[in-house]
Design a protein around this motif. Structure first.
Motif, PDB file in Angstrom:
ATOM      1  N   TYR B 227      37.606  44.832  40.730  1.00 32.57           N
ATOM      2  CA  TYR B 227      38.528  43.719  40.475  1.00 32.57           C
ATOM      3  C   TYR B 227      38.998  43.732  39.021  1.00 32.57           C
ATOM      4  O   TYR B 227      40.143  43.398  38.732  1.00 32.57           O
ATOM      5  CB  TYR B 227      37.852  42.387  40.825  1.00 32.57           C
ATOM      6  CG  TYR B 227      37.424  42.348  42.283  1.00 32.57           C
ATOM      7  CD1 TYR B 227      38.298  41.891  43.261  1.00 32.57           C
ATOM      8  CD2 TYR B 227      36.173  42.821  42.669  1.00 32.57           C
ATOM      9  CE1 TYR B 227      37.916  41.884  44.596  1.00 32.57           C
ATOM     10  CE2 TYR B 227      35.790  42.821  43.994  1.00 32.57           C
ATOM     11  CZ  TYR B 227      36.660  42.355  44.955  1.00 32.57           C
ATOM     12  OH  TYR B 227      36.291  42.362  46.282  1.00 32.57           O
ATOM     13  N   THR B 245      47.577  37.007  39.030  1.00 34.96           N
ATOM     14  CA  THR B 245      46.282  37.658  39.303  1.00 34.96           C
ATOM     15  C   THR B 245      45.190  36.640  39.645  1.00 34.96           C
ATOM     16  O   THR B 245      44.004  36.926  39.495  1.00 34.96           O
ATOM     17  CB  THR B 245      45.824  38.493  38.086  1.00 34.96           C
ATOM     18  OG1 THR B 245      45.907  37.681  36.933  1.00 34.96           O
ATOM     19  CG2 THR B 245      46.644  39.737  37.895  1.00 34.96           C
ATOM     20  N   TRP B 246      45.593  35.483  40.126  1.00 33.95           N
ATOM     21  CA  TRP B 246      44.580  34.435  40.360  1.00 33.95           C
ATOM     22  C   TRP B 246      43.526  34.847  41.374  1.00 33.95           C
ATOM     23  O   TRP B 246      42.360  34.475  41.248  1.00 33.95           O
ATOM     24  CB  TRP B 246      45.246  33.106  40.755  1.00 33.95           C
ATOM     25  CG  TRP B 246      45.820  33.092  42.151  1.00 33.95           C
ATOM     26  CD1 TRP B 246      47.077  33.412  42.531  1.00 33.95           C
ATOM     27  CD2 TRP B 246      45.117  32.719  43.344  1.00 33.95           C
ATOM     28  NE1 TRP B 246      47.237  33.280  43.886  1.00 33.95           N
ATOM     29  CE2 TRP B 246      46.030  32.856  44.407  1.00 33.95           C
ATOM     30  CE3 TRP B 246      43.815  32.290  43.620  1.00 33.95           C
ATOM     31  CZ2 TRP B 246      45.690  32.579  45.734  1.00 33.95           C
ATOM     32  CZ3 TRP B 246      43.479  32.023  44.935  1.00 33.95           C
ATOM     33  CH2 TRP B 246      44.405  32.166  45.983  1.00 33.95           C
ATOM     34  N   ARG B 247      43.944  35.648  42.345  1.00 33.21           N
ATOM     35  CA  ARG B 247      42.936  36.072  43.357  1.00 33.21           C
ATOM     36  C   ARG B 247      41.848  36.929  42.693  1.00 33.21           C
ATOM     37  O   ARG B 247      40.662  36.762  42.962  1.00 33.21           O
ATOM     38  CB  ARG B 247      43.616  36.876  44.469  1.00 33.21           C
ATOM     39  CG  ARG B 247      44.304  36.033  45.499  1.00 33.21           C
ATOM     40  CD  ARG B 247      44.594  36.853  46.763  1.00 33.21           C
ATOM     41  NE  ARG B 247      45.235  36.043  47.765  1.00 33.21           N
ATOM     42  CZ  ARG B 247      46.537  35.806  47.809  1.00 33.21           C
ATOM     43  NH1 ARG B 247      47.337  36.338  46.899  1.00 33.21           N
ATOM     44  NH2 ARG B 247      47.062  35.037  48.757  1.00 33.21           N
ATOM     45  N   THR B 248      42.291  37.843  41.851  1.00 39.86           N
ATOM     46  CA  THR B 248      41.335  38.702  41.140  1.00 39.86           C
ATOM     47  C   THR B 248      40.418  37.855  40.246  1.00 39.86           C
ATOM     48  O   THR B 248      39.195  38.048  40.229  1.00 39.86           O
ATOM     49  CB  THR B 248      42.111  39.714  40.259  1.00 39.86           C
ATOM     50  OG1 THR B 248      42.965  40.452  41.103  1.00 39.86           O
ATOM     51  CG2 THR B 248      41.170  40.650  39.529  1.00 39.86           C
ATOM     52  N   ALA B 250      39.706  34.729  40.590  1.00 36.78           N
ATOM     53  CA  ALA B 250      38.805  33.914  41.420  1.00 36.78           C
ATOM     54  C   ALA B 250      37.621  34.755  41.890  1.00 36.78           C
ATOM     55  O   ALA B 250      36.460  34.301  41.853  1.00 36.78           O
ATOM     56  CB  ALA B 250      39.563  33.348  42.613  1.00 36.78           C
ATOM     57  N   ALA B 251      37.916  35.995  42.306  1.00 37.45           N
ATOM     58  CA  ALA B 251      36.825  36.882  42.760  1.00 37.45           C
ATOM     59  C   ALA B 251      35.838  37.130  41.618  1.00 37.45           C
ATOM     60  O   ALA B 251      34.614  37.068  41.804  1.00 37.45           O
ATOM     61  CB  ALA B 251      37.409  38.206  43.258  1.00 37.45           C
TER      62      ALA B 251
END
Lengths: 286, 284
Positions: B227, B245-248, B250-251
């Motif tokens: 990530y 890149t919020w998903r990254t 968040a992960a």
């Protein structure tokens, strides 16, 4: 509320080895790989140390002295029994115990490429001292031990064994321990450094209100420094008392001043303090 | 003779931040003393970065890709090597916390100090991250002039935010790897390096994760490095914003939240076991 008794050990025991060897689950290690036998290193040890006392534990190499010190230092868990420092259990109240004790071992144990001051700063700060506290106190303590300030700015690896050991004593003292654990602190030192450290040990007790547990196999040192002495052999305490009391146990009418502490040790333990001991193997049903 | 109750132990006077910072200062002093080793690792990092990134130039020279794709490939490999230099420095500094103390002979004195283990590990992690940032910036500064790279579209803020967020999860992973030298005094350090090697294999450092066999790709999902690399490449190569890149992020937040407490708790349990079996000694 802290108890006033600096140290109370009751029925302390420690055995190494003898557990299940997971390596033997591997097919190629089933044959020809003997499991490590259990070795009883400390066996049912009980004693008490009073405030401002220097208490000596004398034993040969392998008699269990260092294991006992490690248990008291919170670095080893006893299998049985308990050790209390000012009433605090070394297993359950580890952090509070650590704040009350410090240790000097035979091996000075420093970051050898850092200088003495950097080492003292680190070890002082992890005991909660500020950098200013350490810088203010270090020159005085080191000078009392016969070390110049210039030497404090040399990498530890450039200092002699005796000088390193003096820095180790300074490190322990900076943190104002109320119980000092001295594990063969003069082993390997030249006579001059040995005398310096010994006189400093007495001074620590007199001026800093500290209680001291000293392990050694140097009889002369034990007699010179200790108020009471315990003989450790095979992981057990075989005798305990003042030097005079210990002499009396074997005197049988002889004048006490003709009996050396070495003779007392040999008669009570059946061996010389210079002989290395092998820890006893624990029998399967014993 | 004063009552023992009147003694104020020194640790009562120090805050947690100051105790943790003592480890940062100590490591900085050691870093200065071992400057020659630092120089060796810097040289190694530069050479490794250049050697791998030049592969992209070779691909261009053989006409296997268009000039646009070659530029992208150079950037892809450059980011991969730099991020790996950063991650491996963090992993080394933190995971060798016990090995280093054993080597210096200070393990018993350090571990018997009245510092909560969490603060000890946090201090080591802070140093690991700062050390890795300095080393990676130096490698970057030395390596970049070897290639004509257009950073015009790069979003550096995204890269920095992803790296900062990812550092927590890498620190957690490193603390977990640091348990191995505690449990296995003789072989634990090598085991820690194996953890690093596995992260390198599955995280898409030098290639897209998609080239891995399907069963191996599964592991890439549980490596925080995957990530971090995705997020930084997205920011620098594709110019993605932080919001993109919020998903990254968040992960990485989830990884950090899980791995740091897990690492610290596992380390403390392992320390208890080492205290039971006598493995805290210098020689193990």
């Amino acid at each position: 509320m802290l108890d006033e008794l600096p140290l109370r050990a009751a029925g302390v025991a420690k055995t190494f080895g003898g557990g299940f060897d997971y390596g033997r689950l591997l097919p190629w290690r089933r044959d020809g790989h003997a499991p490590e036998p259990p070795r009883r290193v400390v066996d049912d040890v009980s004693f008490e140390i009073r405030r401002r006392e220097i208490f000596g534990v004398i034993g040969a190499n392998g008699s269990g002295k260092s294991t006992l010190i490690r248990i008291i230092s919170t670095l080893l868990l006893p299998d049985a029994g308990e050790v209390r420092i000012f009433g605090l259990d070394v297993v359950r109240d580890t952090m509070r115990v650590r704040a009350l004790i410090n240790r000097v071992s035979a091996d000075p144990s420093f970051f050898r490429n850092m200088n003495a001051l950097e080492n003292l700063l680190f070890f002082g700060k992890v005991y909660g001292l500020s950098g200013r506290d350490v810088r203010e106190q270090s020159p005085r303590v080191l000078a009392r031990l016969g070390l110049d300030w210039e030497q404090a700015l040399e990498p530890m690896s450039h200092l002699s064994r005796g000088q390193q050991q003096k820095v180790a004593v300074a490190r322990a003292l900076l943190t104002s321990p109320v119980l000092m654990l001295l594990d063969e602190p003069t082993t390997g030192l030249d006579p001059r450094s040995k005398r310096d450290v010994q006189s400093f040990v007495r001074e620590v007790r007199e001026e800093h209100d500290a209680t001291i547990l000293l392990t050694t196999h140097d009889m002369e040192e034990a007699e010179l420094l200790c108020d009471r002495i315990a003989f450790l052999s095979g992981g057990r305490i075989v005798a305990e008392g003042t030097p005079v009391e210990l002499r009396r146990t074997i005197a049988a009418g002889r004048p006490l001043d003709e009996i050396t502490m070495e003779t007392v040790f040999m008669e009570l333990t059946g061996r010389s303090v210079e002989e290395d001991e092998e820890p006893r193997e624990v029998l399967a049903h014993g | 003779m004063v009552s023992i109750a009147e003694h104020t132990p020194a640790p009562g006077r120090a805050g947690g931040g100051r105790l943790a910072w003592a480890f940062v200062e100590r490591q900085t002093n050691l870093w200065k003393r071992y400057w020659a080793w630092e120089l060796v690792w810097l040289m190694y990092g530069v050479v490794n970065t250049l050697a791998i990134t030049f592969i992209a130039k070779q691909v261009g020279n053989e006409g296997a890709a268009s000039s646009i794709n070659v530029s992208k490939l150079i950037l892809f490999l450059l980011i991969g090597t730099l991020v790996w230099a950063y991650l491996s420095a963090v992993l080394d500094d933190i995971s060798l916390v016990v090995t280093w103390e054993r080597w210096e002979g200070t393990i018993e004195h350090t571990l018997m100090a009245p510092v909560p283990r969490a603060l000890h590990l946090i201090g080591m992690s802070v140093f690991g991250v700062l050390h890795a940032v300095v080393r990676t910036l130096l490698i970057f500064a030395i390596a970049v002039p070897f290639f004509s790279i257009d950073f015009g579209g790069a979003n550096w803020l995204t890269a920095a935010v992803v790296l900062a967020a990812g550092s927590f999860s890498i620190a957690g992973l490193a603390i977990l790897a640091g348990v191995l030298p505690l449990l296995y005094p003789e072989r634990g350090a090598q085991m820690s390096f194996m953890v690093q090697a596995l992260v390198l294999l599955v995280s898409g450092v030098y290639y897209q994760v998609s080239v891995l066999p399907g069963w191996l790709q599964v592991f890439s999902y549980v490596s925080p490095a995957t990530y971090i690399l995705d997020g930084i490449r997205g920011g620098i190569i594709d110019g993605k914003s932080v919001a993109d890149t919020w998903r990254t992020l968040a992960a990485l937040g989830v990884f950090g939240t899980v791995l740091i407490p897990l690492g610290i708790v596992t380390f403390m349990v392992a320390e208890q076991w080492a205290k039971k079996t006598g493995k805290l000694k210098r020689q193990g």
